[in-house]
Design a protein around this motif. Structure first.
Motif, PDB file in Angstrom:
ATOM      1  N   ASN A 164       0.833  -1.209   0.000  1.00  0.00           N
ATOM      2  CA  ASN A 164       0.000   0.000   0.000  1.00  0.00           C
ATOM      3  C   ASN A 164       0.866   1.257   0.000  1.00  0.00           C
ATOM      4  O   ASN A 164       0.537   2.241  -0.666  1.00  0.00           O
ATOM      5  N   THR A 165       1.972   1.217   0.720  1.00  0.00           N
ATOM      6  CA  THR A 165       2.887   2.353   0.760  1.00  0.00           C
ATOM      7  C   THR A 165       3.502   2.600  -0.615  1.00  0.00           C
ATOM      8  O   THR A 165       3.596   3.745  -1.070  1.00  0.00           O
ATOM      9  N   LEU A 166       3.911   1.534  -1.277  1.00  0.00           N
ATOM     10  CA  LEU A 166       4.474   1.684  -2.628  1.00  0.00           C
ATOM     11  C   LEU A 166       3.446   2.290  -3.581  1.00  0.00           C
ATOM     12  O   LEU A 166       3.766   3.195  -4.359  1.00  0.00           O
ATOM     13  N   ARG A 167       2.223   1.778  -3.523  1.00  0.00           N
ATOM     14  CA  ARG A 167       1.163   2.311  -4.392  1.00  0.00           C
ATOM     15  C   ARG A 167       0.900   3.778  -4.068  1.00  0.00           C
ATOM     16  O   ARG A 167       0.780   4.610  -4.956  1.00  0.00           O
ATOM     17  N   PHE A 168       0.841   4.104  -2.781  1.00  0.00           N
ATOM     18  CA  PHE A 168       0.615   5.480  -2.356  1.00  0.00           C
ATOM     19  C   PHE A 168       1.713   6.412  -2.875  1.00  0.00           C
ATOM     20  O   PHE A 168       1.443   7.477  -3.422  1.00  0.00           O
ATOM     21  N   LEU A 169       2.973   6.013  -2.699  1.00  0.00           N
ATOM     22  CA  LEU A 169       4.088   6.842  -3.179  1.00  0.00           C
ATOM     23  C   LEU A 169       4.027   7.054  -4.673  1.00  0.00           C
ATOM     24  O   LEU A 169       4.246   8.165  -5.170  1.00  0.00           O
ATOM     25  N   SER A 170       3.745   5.991  -5.383  1.00  0.00           N
ATOM     26  CA  SER A 170       3.653   6.079  -6.837  1.00  0.00           C
ATOM     27  C   SER A 170       2.562   7.061  -7.255  1.00  0.00           C
ATOM     28  O   SER A 170       2.771   7.909  -8.130  1.00  0.00           O
ATOM     29  N   ASN A 171       1.400   6.964  -6.603  1.00  0.00           N
ATOM     30  CA  ASN A 171       0.285   7.854  -6.939  1.00  0.00           C
ATOM     31  C   ASN A 171       0.541   9.291  -6.502  1.00  0.00           C
ATOM     32  O   ASN A 171       0.363  10.229  -7.275  1.00  0.00           O
ATOM     33  N   ARG A 172       0.949   9.457  -5.270  1.00  0.00           N
ATOM     34  CA  ARG A 172       1.097  10.793  -4.672  1.00  0.00           C
ATOM     35  C   ARG A 172       2.210  11.586  -5.335  1.00  0.00           C
ATOM     36  O   ARG A 172       2.080  12.770  -5.598  1.00  0.00           O
ATOM     37  N   LEU A 173       3.344  10.935  -5.576  1.00  0.00           N
ATOM     38  CA  LEU A 173       4.489  11.624  -6.148  1.00  0.00           C
ATOM     39  C   LEU A 173       4.527  11.563  -7.670  1.00  0.00           C
ATOM     40  O   LEU A 173       5.390  12.173  -8.289  1.00  0.00           O
ATOM     41  N   GLN A 174       3.626  10.770  -8.256  1.00  0.00           N
ATOM     42  CA  GLN A 174       3.616  10.584  -9.713  1.00  0.00           C
ATOM     43  C   GLN A 174       4.996  10.138 -10.211  1.00  0.00           C
ATOM     44  O   GLN A 174       5.573  10.727 -11.123  1.00  0.00           O
TER      45      GLN A 174
END
Length: 158
Positions: free
Chosen positions: A33-43
């Protein structure tokens, strides 16, 4: 996250992603979930490396898994690319004297490492340490051909 935004990180590279599987199911979910969040949030793009189990680790999150294209690295073969790899590593090894290896040493190196990139780096690193310790300050054919891998006795008898 603020630092990554401030410096403009575009790609996050994660090595040994298969180690996600060492955690409990809940811990695995947190990491994915953290990896997905970082990918989405930081583009940003994610690049993950690992052994075959890495695919299994990432596939624990279907949305995240869809973002990856999987590549398998082949083992090195006795060809110009392998020679170029070893020459490049040797050129960048901080020894006082240049290291040049014969085709026989390169073949032996390929055989003992089984063409696995990590093993090749490990071998050359060990040879470089030995070269410094002996004062030779170069990796020569004799050192390559006499090198033997350390055997983990505990693992050998497990």
């Amino acid at each position: 996250m603020r630092i990554m935004e401030a410096i403009g990180v575009q790609v996050l590279v994660i090595d040994e992603v298969h180690n996600i599987l060492a955690g409990s199911y809940r811990e695995q979910r947190v990491v994915l979930n953290t990896l997905r969040f970082l990918s989405n949030r930081l583009q940003i793009s994610l690049v993950c490396f690992g052994v075959n189990e890495a695919r299994e680790a990432i596939s624990g999150d279907v949305q995240l898994a869809r973002r990856f294209e999987q590549f398998t690295l082949n083992r090195w073969a006795a060809d110009e690319q392998f020679e170029a790899l070893v020459a490049s590593i040797l050129r960048n090894t901080p020894l006082r004297n240049p290291s040049v290896l014969s085709p026989n040493s390169l073949r032996w190196m390929l055989q003992v490492t089984e063409g696995i990139t990590a093993n090749i780096f490990h071998l050359i690193n060990n040879l470089a340490v030995e070269a410094v310790e002996t004062g030779r300050e170069q990796i020569c054919d004799e050192a390559v051909e006499s090198w033997r891998p350390e055997i983990d006795m505990e693992a050998a008898f497990a």
